[in-house]
Motif scaffolding. Structure first.
Motif, PDB file in Angstrom:
ATOM      1  N   ILE A   1      25.757  23.913  52.693  1.00  0.00           N
ATOM      2  CA  ILE A   1      25.036  22.644  52.737  1.00  0.00           C
ATOM      3  C   ILE A   1      24.147  22.561  51.498  1.00  0.00           C
ATOM      4  O   ILE A   1      23.609  23.562  51.031  1.00  0.00           O
ATOM      5  CB  ILE A   1      24.218  22.476  54.035  1.00  0.00           C
ATOM      6  CG1 ILE A   1      23.213  23.618  54.223  1.00  0.00           C
ATOM      7  CG2 ILE A   1      25.147  22.396  55.234  1.00  0.00           C
ATOM      8  CD1 ILE A   1      22.315  23.444  55.445  1.00  0.00           C
ATOM      9  N   PHE A   2      24.016  21.353  50.968  1.00  0.00           N
ATOM     10  CA  PHE A   2      23.373  21.158  49.671  1.00  0.00           C
ATOM     11  C   PHE A   2      22.105  20.328  49.832  1.00  0.00           C
ATOM     12  O   PHE A   2      22.080  19.344  50.581  1.00  0.00           O
ATOM     13  CB  PHE A   2      24.342  20.455  48.714  1.00  0.00           C
ATOM     14  CG  PHE A   2      25.608  21.231  48.483  1.00  0.00           C
ATOM     15  CD1 PHE A   2      25.729  22.095  47.407  1.00  0.00           C
ATOM     16  CD2 PHE A   2      26.685  21.101  49.355  1.00  0.00           C
ATOM     17  CE1 PHE A   2      26.891  22.814  47.197  1.00  0.00           C
ATOM     18  CE2 PHE A   2      27.853  21.816  49.157  1.00  0.00           C
ATOM     19  CZ  PHE A   2      27.957  22.680  48.073  1.00  0.00           C
ATOM     20  N   PRO A   3      21.035  20.699  49.117  1.00  0.00           N
ATOM     21  CA  PRO A   3      19.763  19.994  49.287  1.00  0.00           C
ATOM     22  C   PRO A   3      19.747  18.620  48.631  1.00  0.00           C
ATOM     23  O   PRO A   3      20.212  18.445  47.502  1.00  0.00           O
ATOM     24  CB  PRO A   3      18.750  20.929  48.617  1.00  0.00           C
ATOM     25  CG  PRO A   3      19.548  21.697  47.618  1.00  0.00           C
ATOM     26  CD  PRO A   3      20.914  21.850  48.209  1.00  0.00           C
ATOM     27  N   LYS A   4      19.222  17.673  49.378  1.00  0.00           N
ATOM     28  CA  LYS A   4      18.951  16.341  48.849  1.00  0.00           C
ATOM     29  C   LYS A   4      17.453  16.209  48.587  1.00  0.00           C
ATOM     30  O   LYS A   4      17.018  15.648  47.591  1.00  0.00           O
ATOM     31  CB  LYS A   4      19.421  15.291  49.857  1.00  0.00           C
ATOM     32  CG  LYS A   4      19.170  13.856  49.458  1.00  0.00           C
ATOM     33  CD  LYS A   4      19.650  12.924  50.567  1.00  0.00           C
ATOM     34  CE  LYS A   4      19.258  11.486  50.306  1.00  0.00           C
ATOM     35  NZ  LYS A   4      19.621  10.607  51.439  1.00  0.00           N
ATOM     36  N   THR A   5      16.664  16.736  49.525  1.00  0.00           N
ATOM     37  CA  THR A   5      15.222  16.911  49.355  1.00  0.00           C
ATOM     38  C   THR A   5      14.901  18.300  49.901  1.00  0.00           C
ATOM     39  O   THR A   5      15.807  19.055  50.268  1.00  0.00           O
ATOM     40  CB  THR A   5      14.424  15.849  50.132  1.00  0.00           C
ATOM     41  OG1 THR A   5      14.614  16.057  51.544  1.00  0.00           O
ATOM     42  CG2 THR A   5      14.860  14.439  49.761  1.00  0.00           C
ATOM     43  N   GLU A   6      13.640  18.631  50.003  1.00  0.00           N
ATOM     44  CA  GLU A   6      13.284  19.967  50.487  1.00  0.00           C
ATOM     45  C   GLU A   6      13.697  20.183  51.937  1.00  0.00           C
ATOM     46  O   GLU A   6      13.977  21.311  52.347  1.00  0.00           O
ATOM     47  CB  GLU A   6      11.775  20.195  50.345  1.00  0.00           C
ATOM     48  CG  GLU A   6      11.358  21.624  50.670  1.00  0.00           C
ATOM     49  CD  GLU A   6       9.905  21.896  50.342  1.00  0.00           C
ATOM     50  OE1 GLU A   6       9.290  22.708  51.057  1.00  0.00           O
ATOM     51  OE2 GLU A   6       9.392  21.296  49.376  1.00  0.00           O
TER      52      GLU A   6
END
Length: 573
Positions: A527-532
């Motif tokens: 899973i990849f961060p969009k925000t913290e």
């Protein structure tokens, strides 16, 4: 409008009086409702304490000839085949012909040695080999899936790519591994996989209605595979059955799979010692051809379940075995994509005298009839009215309108499709997929300005939407997403096990500066961060938001998929 108000009252009434029915009557009522809602067409068998309490067919094995589904109808099994492959391997282990730590290259001399010297039989059985799954190749279903390949050709051409990770490091569901196991079975026994299956399992158990599904053979009482569409069904795409091989090419009936379940509880095929090895999970709850988990029902804590599902063109299947209490559910469906886990959960709740949910009608099916009879404007008004007044009787999930929109788009009814996609955006304004679909519709219409705008909005919501990037490139727009990286200290706060449902957990783990999510019985995905606190999955329309408490610790998350927000409390660190 009136007939659906009446339907709703009947649904609620039946649910309230269902507790006076016997278990088989409740199961029959539940499955009839799934069939009436066009969410199940196939056969079902339920057993308790070794005794069949329910068996029945629903709908048609062959729609064209109106041949009904019955318990003796043969269905393609898909990945349920893997448990038979693992049994054949374990029999060879028991005969000291194949050790579990034996290297792949020792048994397949034609396999590439650099990989074969690293991968063991154990790795192949547990989906931890690191060999890429051939069914994930970009053009497999469009091109290779319709062509015949021998076992050796299949393995050398499609199952011999570079490792994605070192063997044993992690779990990644993999059809290539089981095809390779089929090749090993053929090399060691000197028989085809089909003949070994027949000699060592099917004939001893008198599973006479089970076998390897060759398309060209005449097989009596074989179901045809279909896919559900908005206004009915269509024939499933052709697949050469040489290609699923030991990973998914078998057919069977619910009655023969009941025989299989009974045999697995004896020592007829395998010793207790080797059976224990077969059912011992390695990584992510996966053993040898079986997903293993612990479940709780009422006061019955930590019951062991051995299960596996299958999916292959036009079919999906499920076998679910509760070991300590000897319960069995088998579901075979020939319309592809049926909600078998939901059906299984309903049946399990019935077996344990718990409340169970009834299926909802498809809003897409109903709205399509309004479009055909009264036009798109009346359909939109009807949708909004039903959503306000009859939300409990229809399925209003995001994919309903999305499927309807694409059905219209494929019929070149682009303007109507755009109106449906607009409706879906209004209902699910935070879903990247709704904007992606609208972008495709405008692109087909020739309005690239609007298409670009919607694709960019989709990427803002889900930077991992690779389809949107490709479509923008086709229209001359380069779009680069900025990779966000957080340090291990921040990611460490999210690690743990989150409970989405009694039998459905989401495990969050970390590898270096990367975070991974894995749902019960499914592959681990980065899973990849969009925000913290907000993360997304690439190639899957799903997002995860972590929720912190007053102390700044993460104690829950929200999984958003297909327009549904599913909260989950953290139950383990």
């Amino acid at each position: 409008m009136k007939r659906y108000l009446i339907t709703l009252s009947i649904l609620l009434f039946t649910f309230s009086v269902a507790f006076s029915q016997s278990k088989p009557e409740k199961i029959d009522d539940l499955l009839n409702r799934y069939h009436d809602a066009r969410q199940f067409m196939g056969t079902a068998l339920v057993a308790e304490n070794g005794n069949i309490i329910y068996k029945k067919g629903f709908g048609f094995a062959n729609i064209e000839h109106e041949i009904k589904n019955e318990p003796d109808i043969k269905f393609r099994l898909g990945s349920i085949t893997k448990q038979f492959t693992s049994m054949l391997i374990m029999q060879l282990v028991q005969q000291n012909k194949v050790p579990l730590d034996g290297k792949l290259s020792e048994y397949l001399p034609y396999y590439r040695k650099d990989v074969g010297d690293k991968v063991t039989i154990h790795h192949l059985l547990t989906h931890t080999s690191g060999i890429p799954s051939y069914t994930n190749k970009p053009n497999f279903f469009a091109k290779e899936s319709k062509l015949y390949l021998s076992t050796k050709e299949l393995i050398t051409k499609l199952c011999s790519d570079d490792l994605e990770f070192e063997p044993g490091e992690k779990y990644q569901y993999n059809n290539s591994g089981y095809v390779i196991l089929g090749g090993i079975i053929e090399e060691v026994t000197g028989m085809t996989y089909e003949k070994a299956l027949r000699k060592f399992i099917l004939d001893p158990l008198q599973m006479n209605d089970t076998g390897y599904d060759y398309s060209e053979q005449i097989i009596k009482k074989r179901a045809a595979g279909y896919e559900k569409i908005v206004n009915g069904y269509k024939n499933a795409d052709y697949l050469d059955m040489a290609l699923p091989h030991a990973a998914g090419s078998m057919y069977s009936t619910v009655l023969d799979l009941y025989k299989w379940d009974r045999a697995l509880r004896t020592g007829k095929l395998l010793s207790v010692e080797n059976s224990t090895k077969m059912y011992t999970p390695f990584l992510n709850g996966y053993a040898y051809g079986w997903a293993v988990q612990k479940v709780s029902f009422n006061d019955n804590q930590n019951l062991t379940v051995y299960q596996h599902g299958g999916g292959i063109n036009g079919f999906n299947t499920l076998i679910y075995r509760v070991i300590e209490e000897d319960k069995l559910i088998i579901l075979l469906n020939n319309t592809g994509g049926a909600p078998l886990n939901d059906i299984k959960t309903g049946i399990m709740n019935i077996l344990y005298d718990k409340d169970y949910e009834l299926p909802k009608n498809s809003i897409a099916d109903y709205i399509y009839t309004i479009i055909e009879d009264n036009g798109i404007n009346e359909a939109i008004e009807t949708y909004n009215r039903l959503k306000n007044n009859e939300k409990e009787s229809f399925n209003f999930r995001e994919n309903e309108l999305n499927n309807l929109g694409y059905f219209l788009l494929n019929q070149n009814r682009t303007d109507e499709a755009i109106e449906i996609f607009k409706l879906n955006i209004e209902a699910y304004p935070k879903s990247a997929n709704t904007y992606d679909s609208m972008g495709e519709a405008y692109m087909k219409k020739g309005d690239n300005v609007s298409a670009i705008r919607f694709y960019k909005t989709s990427l803002e919501l889900n930077p991992g939407n690779s389809n949107a990037v490709l479509k923008l490139k086709e229209m001359g727009v380069e779009y680069n997403t900025e990779e966000i990286v957080f340090n291990a200290e921040i990611l460490e706060k999210y690690i743990g096990v989150y409970k989405l449902a009694p039998e459905f957990l989401l495990t969050i783990s970390r590898e270096g500066d990367k975070l991974f999510a894995q749902a019960t019985g499914q592959a681990k995905l980065e899973i990849f961060p969009k925000t913290e606190t907000e993360f997304y999955l690439k190639d899957i329309n799903a997002q995860i938001k972590f929720i912190r408490n007053e102390d700044g610790m993460t104690d829950k998350l929200i999984l958003t998929q297909n327009g549904r927000e599913m909260p989950a409390d953290k139950i383990e660190k």
